[in-house]
Design a protein around this motif. Sequence first.
Motif, PDB file in Angstrom:
ATOM      1  N   THR A   1       0.804  -1.212   0.000  1.00  0.00           N
ATOM      2  CA  THR A   1       0.000   0.000   0.000  1.00  0.00           C
ATOM      3  C   THR A   1       0.842   1.270   0.000  1.00  0.00           C
ATOM      4  N   GLY A   2       2.123   1.185   0.273  1.00  0.00           N
ATOM      5  CA  GLY A   2       2.947   2.367   0.475  1.00  0.00           C
ATOM      6  C   GLY A   2       2.968   2.814   1.915  1.00  0.00           C
ATOM      7  N   ALA A   3       2.030   2.320   2.731  1.00  0.00           N
ATOM      8  CA  ALA A   3       2.037   2.638   4.154  1.00  0.00           C
ATOM      9  C   ALA A   3       3.126   1.836   4.848  1.00  0.00           C
ATOM     10  N   ALA A   4       3.699   2.409   5.912  1.00  0.00           N
ATOM     11  CA  ALA A   4       4.760   1.731   6.649  1.00  0.00           C
ATOM     12  C   ALA A   4       4.883   2.349   8.029  1.00  0.00           C
ATOM     13  N   LEU A   5       5.505   1.594   8.927  1.00  0.00           N
ATOM     14  CA  LEU A   5       5.835   2.070  10.264  1.00  0.00           C
ATOM     15  C   LEU A   5       7.331   1.921  10.474  1.00  0.00           C
ATOM     16  N   GLU A   6       7.955   2.953  11.023  1.00  0.00           N
ATOM     17  CA  GLU A   6       9.397   2.934  11.298  1.00  0.00           C
ATOM     18  C   GLU A   6       9.630   2.712  12.783  1.00  0.00           C
ATOM     19  N   VAL A   7      10.568   1.838  13.105  1.00  0.00           N
ATOM     20  CA  VAL A   7      10.903   1.569  14.501  1.00  0.00           C
ATOM     21  C   VAL A   7      11.781   2.695  15.034  1.00  0.00           C
ATOM     22  N   VAL A   8      11.328   3.378  16.072  1.00  0.00           N
ATOM     23  CA  VAL A   8      12.137   4.417  16.706  1.00  0.00           C
ATOM     24  C   VAL A   8      12.713   3.938  18.037  1.00  0.00           C
ATOM     25  N   ARG A   9      12.072   2.944  18.645  1.00  0.00           N
ATOM     26  CA  ARG A   9      12.585   2.315  19.871  1.00  0.00           C
ATOM     27  C   ARG A   9      12.246   0.836  19.787  1.00  0.00           C
ATOM     28  N   ALA A  10      13.282   0.000  19.756  1.00  0.00           N
ATOM     29  CA  ALA A  10      13.055  -1.419  19.488  1.00  0.00           C
ATOM     30  C   ALA A  10      12.600  -2.200  20.718  1.00  0.00           C
ATOM     31  N   GLY A  11      12.899  -1.722  21.914  1.00  0.00           N
ATOM     32  CA  GLY A  11      12.563  -2.471  23.115  1.00  0.00           C
ATOM     33  C   GLY A  11      13.518  -3.631  23.332  1.00  0.00           C
TER      34      GLY A  11
ATOM     35  N   ALA B   1      -0.004  10.439   9.603  1.00  0.00           N
ATOM     36  CA  ALA B   1       1.376  10.381   9.122  1.00  0.00           C
ATOM     37  C   ALA B   1       2.265  11.226  10.024  1.00  0.00           C
ATOM     38  N   GLY B   2       3.364  10.647  10.476  1.00  0.00           N
ATOM     39  CA  GLY B   2       4.294  11.340  11.361  1.00  0.00           C
ATOM     40  C   GLY B   2       4.027  11.121  12.833  1.00  0.00           C
ATOM     41  N   ALA B   3       2.871  10.576  13.176  1.00  0.00           N
ATOM     42  CA  ALA B   3       2.553  10.336  14.592  1.00  0.00           C
ATOM     43  C   ALA B   3       3.437   9.220  15.135  1.00  0.00           C
ATOM     44  N   GLU B   4       3.777   9.320  16.413  1.00  0.00           N
ATOM     45  CA  GLU B   4       4.635   8.325  17.048  1.00  0.00           C
ATOM     46  C   GLU B   4       3.837   7.540  18.083  1.00  0.00           C
TER      47      GLU B   4
ATOM     48  N   GLY C   1       0.484  -4.083   4.661  1.00  0.00           N
ATOM     49  CA  GLY C   1      -0.263  -4.657   3.557  1.00  0.00           C
ATOM     50  C   GLY C   1      -1.601  -3.966   3.341  1.00  0.00           C
ATOM     51  N   PRO C   2      -2.295  -4.337   2.265  1.00  0.00           N
ATOM     52  CA  PRO C   2      -3.612  -3.749   1.990  1.00  0.00           C
ATOM     53  C   PRO C   2      -4.661  -4.232   2.978  1.00  0.00           C
ATOM     54  N   ALA C   3      -5.564  -3.356   3.336  1.00  0.00           N
ATOM     55  CA  ALA C   3      -6.645  -3.713   4.247  1.00  0.00           C
ATOM     56  C   ALA C   3      -7.632  -4.634   3.554  1.00  0.00           C
ATOM     57  N   GLY C   4      -8.167  -5.589   4.301  1.00  0.00           N
ATOM     58  CA  GLY C   4      -9.180  -6.492   3.774  1.00  0.00           C
ATOM     59  C   GLY C   4     -10.561  -5.863   3.814  1.00  0.00           C
ATOM     60  N   PRO C   5     -11.582  -6.639   3.437  1.00  0.00           N
ATOM     61  CA  PRO C   5     -12.945  -6.085   3.371  1.00  0.00           C
ATOM     62  C   PRO C   5     -13.637  -5.946   4.720  1.00  0.00           C
ATOM     63  N   ASP C   6     -13.129  -6.625   5.744  1.00  0.00           N
ATOM     64  CA  ASP C   6     -13.809  -6.576   7.040  1.00  0.00           C
ATOM     65  C   ASP C   6     -13.568  -5.236   7.716  1.00  0.00           C
ATOM     66  N   PRO C   7     -14.571  -4.700   8.402  1.00  0.00           N
ATOM     67  CA  PRO C   7     -14.417  -3.378   9.023  1.00  0.00           C
ATOM     68  C   PRO C   7     -13.620  -3.438  10.313  1.00  0.00           C
TER      69      PRO C   7
ATOM     70  N   ARG D   1       6.913   4.980  14.407  1.00  0.00           N
ATOM     71  CA  ARG D   1       6.456   6.217  13.750  1.00  0.00           C
ATOM     72  C   ARG D   1       5.705   5.852  12.472  1.00  0.00           C
ATOM     73  N   ALA D   2       4.513   6.404  12.317  1.00  0.00           N
ATOM     74  CA  ALA D   2       3.712   6.145  11.122  1.00  0.00           C
ATOM     75  C   ALA D   2       4.230   6.996   9.966  1.00  0.00           C
ATOM     76  N   LEU D   3       4.568   6.370   8.850  1.00  0.00           N
ATOM     77  CA  LEU D   3       5.017   7.085   7.665  1.00  0.00           C
ATOM     78  C   LEU D   3       3.864   7.415   6.730  1.00  0.00           C
ATOM     79  N   ALA D   4       2.679   6.927   7.048  1.00  0.00           N
ATOM     80  CA  ALA D   4       1.434   7.240   6.347  1.00  0.00           C
ATOM     81  C   ALA D   4       0.303   6.947   7.331  1.00  0.00           C
TER      82      ALA D   4
END
Length: 293
Positions: free
Chosen positions: A2-12, A100-103, A154-160, A67-70
């Motif tokens: 989808t182009g959406a991604a999350l970046e790890v800023v703190r791995a734990g 987008a940009g939220a942590e 990944g792409p969202a499925g049809p379920d809400p 961090r949300a990149l989208a």
Amino acid sequence: MTGAALEVVRAGALTTVQDLGRPGYAHLGVPRSGALDAGALGLANRLLGNPPEAAALETTLDGVGLRALAPVTVAVTGAPCAVRVSGRAVAWGAPVRLRAGAELQVGRAEPGVRSYVAVRGGFAVAPVLGSRSTDLLSGLGPAVLSAGTVLPVGPAGPDPVRGADALRVPGVPGTRAGLVLPLRPGPRADWFEPASLATLWRAGFRVSAESNRIGLRTEAGPRLERARGGELPSEGMVLGAVQVPPDGLPVVFLADHPVTGGYPVVGVVPPGPALDAAAQARPGVPVRFVRAR
């Protein structure tokens, strides 16, 4: 993708990608792997309308920062913990929208050990043998997360997306008061003295600090004495097998367990809520075994 991604800023302390695992490859020497608390993974995916096999993140003790990149929607389940978005407290066990940009900061597990962070659409890392799970024993699957890792969505499925009010969102049962594990005796119960087996149903153990994704180790309980000398040839192991090494203290095999072993298996804990609870038991928690119905 989808182009959406999350970046790890703190791995734990230890954060891995997990799904339902890769059962069916034991004949190739490949462990099952997958989420230790399968119930928590399933709940996170249901909250987001994901299919059951969607991959999520499994954290250990101190959470993770992302961090949300989208724009994405996430949910945190498993061990209860503080959840914040860009410093603002948000709900645990419910869908949360990230701009987008939220942590997203997933805090320390209280109580329990492992929290699960799911995203609508699932984490779309490359599958290996049909699974996206990280296997710490064999090294298959994506690497343990580190800061800077970018995780595609990944792409969202049809379920809400479903609110927490539409689903039962439990806490972590019994991990402070004690862990009760139902046990089906065998296949090698006859390798132990009858008196030791009788003691097993009455005795108390504790979760050892040496426990990990491979197995829950016990300590501070009675040693199970063998009725036979010598060693077994290696034989197949299953999820929930309770193996007894030479020190006589039971080890409960979890998702990353080896596919074979040579120590006798005194019994098997059936998959289900009890093994999910074992995934959340901290060192020092009392453990006892009861006969499975």
